[in-house]
Design a protein around this motif. Structure first.
Motif, short mmCIF file in Angstrom:
data_model
loop_
_atom_site.label_atom_id
_atom_site.label_comp_id
_atom_site.label_asym_id
_atom_site.label_seq_id
_atom_site.Cartn_x
_atom_site.Cartn_y
_atom_site.Cartn_z
N SER A 100 0.81 -1.20 0.19
CA SER A 100 0.14 -0.05 -0.19
C SER A 100 0.75 1.13 0.01
O SER A 100 0.45 2.17 -0.52
N ALA A 101 2.19 1.24 0.58
CA ALA A 101 3.01 2.34 0.59
C ALA A 101 3.32 2.92 -1.07
O ALA A 101 3.24 3.99 -1.06
N GLU A 102 3.50 1.94 -1.65
CA GLU A 102 3.90 2.08 -2.97
C GLU A 102 2.73 2.90 -3.81
O GLU A 102 2.91 4.01 -4.40
N GLN A 103 1.26 2.26 -3.47
CA GLN A 103 0.30 2.87 -3.95
C GLN A 103 0.03 4.07 -3.53
O GLN A 103 -0.16 4.91 -4.44
N VAL A 104 0.39 4.70 -2.46
CA VAL A 104 -0.11 5.79 -1.86
C VAL A 104 0.97 6.73 -2.38
O VAL A 104 0.76 7.96 -2.49
N ALA A 105 2.11 6.20 -2.45
CA ALA A 105 3.36 7.08 -2.94
C ALA A 105 2.97 7.50 -4.48
O ALA A 105 3.23 8.85 -4.62
N GLU A 106 2.42 6.46 -5.15
CA GLU A 106 2.19 6.96 -6.43
C GLU A 106 1.07 7.96 -6.75
O GLU A 106 1.01 8.81 -7.39
N ALA A 107 -0.01 7.69 -5.66
CA ALA A 107 -1.15 8.74 -5.67
C ALA A 107 -0.65 10.16 -5.36
O ALA A 107 -1.25 11.08 -5.89
N LEU A 108 0.16 10.25 -4.32
CA LEU A 108 0.43 11.55 -3.71
C LEU A 108 1.84 12.15 -4.60
O LEU A 108 2.13 13.20 -4.12
N ASP A 109 2.29 11.53 -5.70
CA ASP A 109 3.57 11.96 -6.29
C ASP A 109 4.73 11.98 -5.35
O ASP A 109 5.53 12.86 -5.23
N LEU A 110 4.80 10.75 -4.46
CA LEU A 110 6.15 10.82 -3.52
C LEU A 110 6.84 9.50 -3.91
O LEU A 110 6.08 8.53 -4.55
N SER A 111 8.01 9.43 -3.23
CA SER A 111 8.60 7.95 -3.23
C SER A 111 8.22 7.37 -2.18
O SER A 111 7.68 7.80 -1.09
N ARG A 112 8.16 6.06 -2.31
CA ARG A 112 7.74 5.21 -1.14
C ARG A 112 8.85 5.46 0.11
O ARG A 112 8.21 5.35 1.22
N TYR A 113 9.85 5.82 -0.09
CA TYR A 113 10.83 5.92 1.16
C TYR A 113 10.17 7.32 1.84
O TYR A 113 10.52 7.31 3.01
N THR A 114 9.66 8.12 1.03
CA THR A 114 9.29 9.31 1.73
C THR A 114 7.90 8.97 2.52
O THR A 114 7.87 9.66 3.64
#
Length: 211
Positions: free
Chosen positions: A159-173
């Motif tokens: 889900s972190a990857e999916q949220v990162a993509e939705a918010l235009d962030l990296s998963r590490y962020t």
């Protein structure tokens, strides 16, 4: 109930009535106070009127029509009274069941793919905040992550990857935000527990990196 009044026969103006049990009246009975008030101000009153009243615990919705001759003089009144007591009670029951007067809770998100569930959670939060990710500050994006964390979104793998993509962030962020969001809880625990949690988060990040 359908009732016909002949104004030339006042006060015993009812000359015909069907289903008189609704109001308990019969032929030869008298007009209501509302009808008398209407007659008193007939020139100021519309010829077709709809109103709600009550009679012995019944809720009535009424239609009243003034009947006029060719010269415009009123000679009668036609009334139709509907007993809507059961409908009103049903309406009150439905209102209670639907928690009328309170803001309804959002419906559940039913989907066959867990990604659709997470996407729905993100969409609702963005809608509530009234901004697109492109217009959000760091703090606002962190607020989105915080709300998702509170709603259990990050219990879902990837889900972190999916949220990162939705918010235009990296998963590490995203992991960094989560660490900052969870820190108050960790600070309240013993040092050993905090260290264990930090180590666990490190392992989680490492696992995410391998997926």
């Amino acid at each position: 109930e359908v009732v016909l009044h002949d104004l030339g026969r006042l006060p015993h103006s009812i000359v015909a009535i069907e289903n008189g049990h609704v109001t308990g009246r019969s032929v030869g009975d008298v007009p209501t106070d509302r009808m008398l008030r209407t007659l008193r101000h007939l020139d100021e009153t519309q010829d077709v009127r709809v109103y709600v009243s009550s009679h012995e615990g019944k809720v009535l919705k009424s239609l009243a029509v003034t009947l006029r001759d060719e010269e415009g003089r009123a000679f009668g009144l036609l009334g139709v009274n509907f007993d809507v007591s059961d409908l009103v009670q049903a309406q009150r029951t439905l209102a209670a069941l639907s928690a009328a007067g309170r803001a309804p809770e959002p419906g559940e998100i039913f989907a066959g793919d867990i990604r659709d569930v997470v996407a729905g959670m993100v969409a609702r939060i963005l809608s509530d905040m009234g901004k697109t990710p492109a217009a959000m500050t760091r703090e606002e994006k962190m607020e989105v992550v915080k709300r998702l964390e509170e709603r259990g979104a990050f219990l879902v793998k990837r889900s972190a990857e999916q949220v990162a993509e939705a918010l235009d962030l990296s998963r590490y962020t995203i992991f960094s935000y989560l660490k900052e969001i969870r820190r108050p809880e960790q600070d309240g625990d013993g040092g050993g527990d905090a260290a264990d949690r930090a180590a666990g988060e490190g392992r989680e990040a490492a696992l995410e990196g391998r997926r």
